[in-house]
Design a protein around this motif. Structure first.
Motif, mmCIF file in Angstrom:
data_model
loop_
_atom_site.group_PDB
_atom_site.id
_atom_site.type_symbol
_atom_site.label_atom_id
_atom_site.label_comp_id
_atom_site.label_asym_id
_atom_site.label_seq_id
_atom_site.Cartn_x
_atom_site.Cartn_y
_atom_site.Cartn_z
ATOM 1 N N HIS A 54 -2.810 9.926 25.819
ATOM 2 C CA HIS A 54 -3.233 11.235 25.324
ATOM 3 C C HIS A 54 -2.679 12.402 26.134
ATOM 4 C CE1 HIS A 54 -5.648 10.736 21.889
ATOM 5 N NE2 HIS A 54 -6.380 9.790 22.429
ATOM 6 N N SER A 55 -1.804 12.106 27.044
ATOM 7 C CA SER A 55 -1.235 13.152 27.880
ATOM 8 C C SER A 55 0.064 12.627 28.439
ATOM 9 C CB SER A 55 -2.206 13.503 29.001
ATOM 10 O OG SER A 55 -1.495 14.038 30.086
ATOM 11 N N VAL A 114 -7.604 8.899 29.638
ATOM 12 C CA VAL A 114 -6.475 9.482 28.927
ATOM 13 C C VAL A 114 -5.600 8.442 28.235
ATOM 14 C CG1 VAL A 114 -6.343 11.662 30.120
ATOM 15 C CG2 VAL A 114 -5.335 9.624 31.147
ATOM 16 N N LYS A 135 -0.767 16.072 23.908
ATOM 17 C CA LYS A 135 -2.038 16.739 24.157
ATOM 18 C C LYS A 135 -3.183 15.783 23.873
ATOM 19 C CE LYS A 135 0.134 20.871 22.430
ATOM 20 N NZ LYS A 135 0.353 21.512 21.148
ATOM 21 N N PRO A 136 -4.353 16.086 24.414
ATOM 22 C CA PRO A 136 -5.465 15.159 24.201
ATOM 23 C C PRO A 136 -6.077 15.193 22.800
ATOM 24 C CG PRO A 136 -6.116 16.999 25.596
ATOM 25 C CD PRO A 136 -4.668 17.152 25.350
ATOM 26 N N SER A 137 -5.439 15.886 21.856
ATOM 27 C CA SER A 137 -5.987 15.897 20.502
ATOM 28 C C SER A 137 -5.870 14.490 19.890
ATOM 29 C CB SER A 137 -5.191 16.888 19.650
ATOM 30 O OG SER A 137 -3.855 16.442 19.561
ATOM 31 N N ASP A 138 -6.659 14.241 18.882
ATOM 32 C CA ASP A 138 -6.617 12.902 18.278
ATOM 33 C C ASP A 138 -6.169 12.982 16.821
ATOM 34 O OD1 ASP A 138 -6.755 10.324 17.708
ATOM 35 O OD2 ASP A 138 -8.930 10.120 17.873
#
Lengths: 336, 336, 336, 336, 336
Positions: free
Chosen positions: D44-45, D4, D123-126
């Motif tokens: 990412h979180s 993460v 959020k884990p979106s990139d």
């Protein structure tokens, strides 16, 4: 005629009130005799221009300002001179009776010097009963303060009148709010427009008043004592909240107009539904009975013993079907 | 041809007026001969470009400004040079007759120097009769003041014309206000739009005028004497209140348009109610009489002695019921 | 291919024009050779990116600016460097034919140095015929002024194009104004929307242009000579008045839309009046004749000799009464 | 769980990428070891609050900022400290599928120090694939510039996403534009409202972003090098043009809504015309045939041999007359 | 009666809470005894004016401010004195139940000195449970910070209440959004207006709150420590985003109103289509059957054996034709 002007002379200990003609004061007014007293000269009419001009000359007031005094109402403005400050404002009161869409306006001019204040009203109305009362009865701080505090009290009285107008409009808005829900005629919209015009009018008066308070705040000579600037700032705050209030009342009136349109539209809808339901049911039925009213010699149904009852049956079925369809669409419920 | 330009030369004691062709003045105008007099050269036409160019050259006026003089009307602006100030403004007058939705506009340019003022009008109309009168008859202060005061008087006359336009629109608004209540045709809305366009137009003229007054206020060279700055500030105030007035007239016109829509909507409502009430009552009745117009051989009611009267009774009951329902809903009252 | 770029080299005495490929100029353009001449290099296409990059490198133009040159159209902006100024603007022209709701737009970038000006156009269209003409024919001041004056003339040409768009819209507005009164279809409203979009589009172009003129005004290095700042200020004024014009055209379009709605509403009113008057008169009459079409055996009126004529009499009375009522309400007049 | 967070460490020569848990980096991240490298730590979180707090403590980040990190999304703001700068922004992406009226939003926070940049995603979106790519593949300038340039690239990626949203809305507007002309259901208006909400939402995000770019421009410590300020100014320009675009899209949506109302009104008009024409022709005719359906014993017309044909003749005349009248009024043409 | 005021005295180590009458505190409150403790005196009622005046006199608070304390709610403002700061704000909470269009408002005044804070509430409601809790349970930083931090926590609680109002309105908007699509009565529009009024009201409260935060930021004496200014800036940011939120909610409500109008219009359309289709089909047919119901002695068709069936045939053809026409126009589909 003889009482169109008053002169108050006071300090903490002394108080005198003289009512006389403008001419008299134009010849005798001399505030510089007693620098320990505050002089308030109030004119209730601008008609004796000659006397007013004379007075101004005696106090060395600029010729241009004298012209301004008699000019048509224009934007409120303030002129600052070395030994006096001049400005004009517009007062406003609601007109009595409900059929007015304008305000009772009056231009009031002020000349404020070191120890005197002159106020020129256009009409014999009295805006300052509470102020007089305070001076005469020695209530509050007015007796041991100078002309700047007197000015504050007078402007406060005028701004209170604005508030009265706003409150009167607010009452009318509440009335309209109720009327529009009960009985929305176009009458309502006319009244909404009238109130809007009053707000428009009032805004044109309050806005420059607010700016004027700001200017008084920044006046550089010693007419307004540092200690009293607070008071004018308070008035400015009141003007601000009045403008806010006017703005939000305008939006409320828009809201009432929108409601009016919506309710009118809904009434139309309702009327159309009644028309449509009635027509859609009875026009086909009328066609059917028309068919059997034809005079053809050879129409087999007419001969049948049960023909009449069969036709009734068919018509009842059709009606039931249509009523069901309209009920499903919600056209039979009112207000839907 | 010969009288398209005039030259006033005056001071407190001296006054002369010369009317001649542009060419003549282009060759002879020399304000610097007598620095104690004020010169006012007024052109009533811009057609003789050559003469105007010649005049400008003699007074050493910038080439670019000369181009500006003949350019299409554009945003009012002021150019400040060391020994003169140049600016153009737009004058406006209401067109006569009620079927116009534009204004009579004219561009007027000014060149103001130490002791002279040149004004260029595009058309032979006269905006300044009162100014001329004041100079010739020695009324007011114009004779013992310089070109800056003359300029003030001229701008004042132009701004008075704006006020005239606003007043004419105001009269039209009052008329429309009455018409919309009595007889709301779409004609009304077209006139509302026309008045709005005039306001739009006027605003585009007054707004830069106001800014220009502010610039005159800040002009740094000695064309405008400190003492006279007051006058231009007054004009700026007038412009401000004109813009306010234009804004509130625009809102009044919106109000009239809203009233128009509301009254139109209400009329529609009324029409629909008449249609619906008539149809809802008579369409069912017509069905009933249609039933007994059928030619079936076996219809027991037809044989009855009282059948006809019973049917009438039923129809009267239905009608009474429907009338009652519509009365309750308020559909029988007008304007509801 | 070979003529996609032109190089003008001129001063008061010298003039040369070279048309060649971009590649050629990328390799040979060297404005610093002759500091007494003004160089104008104009590209008619941005496709040969390599050549343009090479040219920029030779003139030591910042890499980021090079990226900007090829970037998608974005907000107009100006970058000031020590020895050149870079900016991009959007040109606009009306599309031909009446069915367009967008503009012919093109991004044009400028690099202006001490004695050179490079202009990059995206398409082979020519915006500057009058400018070329002035240089070649030695008309006006362009030949004895530097690249800043050339820039002024070019920007002037572009702003003239904006004015053309505004005038085209103005013509369309007048057309719509007439159509809406004669024949108000929803088509009209679509066209009103189209014109609004053009105005929206144009405003997005003119607004940054105006700001850019202000920035050119304040540019601190010597690309723009003090004496020529006037010119850019003029252009800024033109932009201002264009924005004003756009704003008031938008309001005119709103006015046309309002008229459209009002006329549509009035038509509806008219249609409904015809329906209502017809129905309200004939539906009751039809009911009456229906009554005497019933087949009851005992209907006394039918036996009467005058029954038929009495019924006609009653029907004529009812009709007369209803016609009178509708006439009083003004429903029989058209356009009311 | 374990991936993460990522740590990039790079300079022109060196590059390393470590993927690990938040806890790991909270304990080991020490950018000050190698001042010649740029560190980019990306989370990412935000769920492992403990680890994030620990990390912040190690970097001596203010407690209040730590609270801010976990707070509900609020107005974008920037806090400047002596050795780092902190700020949060909102990213936005269009939701997939056509039935959404909101955006995919995410708060992203940045801490930027001398040689490091930490980014916290919710959020884990990139959002930053292109940025990663540039670093890994040594494309562009990112490898030989510091964390400020990295920040620029990241903000650019986020602003590109905004542009994507605007473009998606633009596509939807074009679709709605076509639908409203072909098939105007109230559905259209609902979609118009949805797009407006997206624009509203986006504006609330882009506006503070623009202000933030202005603040970065004015940041006084050395996190952002003078040379790189250009880049942020570019982004600010993009934000400006996005806001302009949003504004004009809103006006386009208003235009579509207006068209919808106009077309709906026209349809109503058309329907009413059909109803009125049919009724106005046949209701009188039905009355006439009703008259001769009456059963009076004495009706002279009925006896006439030609009565029937005369009635037909009269009815045809009436019909012809009415059709002519309606044709003249243009009620027989469609879309009129 | 006896518990209408509370006094908290605390520092990191000490904590005491005293509940007593206003009179008691007016006589005993002396914050200057222990400069190391923070005193918080909270009044739950403004009725005992005498006691409050007494307290103010003891703390040497300006007479004018005392008047302000009891004045009608007015624009929020802040007065800065050398040893204390005074200001009033308005708190707001949603009223319970869905039939309210106003807010539960209360004026709260604060006097903040070096080591004390006095808060005057108008009603016995409690806005600060979380604050009390933090002090008593030693949670957060409040115990080791001065009265400025306490003030921050209190203002935060009040602003949280504003947020609550906004959220309640947001919930109502979502409800209205659903209702308007399912069942659009004019009721909906009234509720839309109610929510708008709440927003109007709240905006009038939050806007001056935001300005006040800005003033606290700039307060020059030492009541608010440099270190704590951050906190008030945060609150200002929250106010900003609240105002943004209010603005966008207002626009959403406008959107709902527009949808309402559109759906109402579409319903009208639908109703009219049913009416028109029914009438246009059956009115001509009724005419035809009426023709053959006439009683002329000589009508050749009536004698024909097939007359009746031919008429049926014709009527079926006409109906089929009309149904086809309406189907093509799309009038038979619902919602079109």
């Amino acid at each position: 005629m003889s009482q169109v002007a008053q002169l108050y002379k006071y300090n903490l200990d002394v108080f005198s009130l003289e009512k006389n003609s403008e001419k008299h004061f134009a010849e005798t007014f001399s505030p510089f005799e007693d620098m320990n007293s505050t002089y308030w000269l109030n004119f209730h009419s601008m008609e004796n221009k000659e006397a007013i001009r004379k007075l101004c000359d005696r106090l060395c007031i600029d010729k241009l300002l004298q012209e301004d005094l008699f000019a048509e109402a224009k934007r409120t403005h303030l002129e600052e001179y070395s030994d006096y400050v001049f400005f004009s404002i517009i007062s406003a009161l609601p007109k009595e009776g409900s059929n007015h869409y304008d305000l009772k306006k009056e231009r009031i001019s002020f000349v404020i010097g070191d120890n005197y204040l002159i106020s020129f009203q256009e009409k014999p109305s009295d805006h300052f009963p509470t102020v007089r009362d305070r001076i005469e009865c020695k209530r509050g701080k007015v007796r041991y303060k100078g002309p700047d505090f007197l000015l504050f009290r007078m402007l406060e009285a005028i701004i209170d009148n604005y508030t009265e107008v706003v409150e009167e409009i607010s009452t009318n808005i509440e009335k309209l709010d109720k009327i529009v829900l009960r009985n929305p005629k176009s009458e309502v919209l006319r009244k909404v427009e009238w109130e809007k015009r009053k707000l428009l009018d009032l805004r044109k008066i309050v806005f420059p008043m607010k700016e004027l308070m700001g200017q008084l705040d920044r006046v550089e000579n010693e007419m307004i004592i540092e200690d009293n600037i607070h008071y004018f700032r308070e008035l400015k705050d009141t003007c601000y909240s009045l403008i806010d209030e006017i703005e939000s009342q305008k939006q409320m009136l828009d809201g009432i107009a929108n409601l009016y349109y919506a309710i009118q539209g809904q009434r139309m809808n309702e009327i159309m539904k009644v028309l449509t339901v009635t027509s859609a049911i009875f026009i086909p039925l009328t066609f059917i009975v028309g068919v059997y009213g034809m005079n053809f010699e050879y129409m087999p149904e007419l001969k049948s013993d049960y023909g009449y009852f069969i036709v009734w049956g068919i018509m009842i079925l059709i009606t039931a079907f249509l009523v069901f369809v309209f009920w499903k669409r919600g056209w039979l419920k009112r207000n839907n």
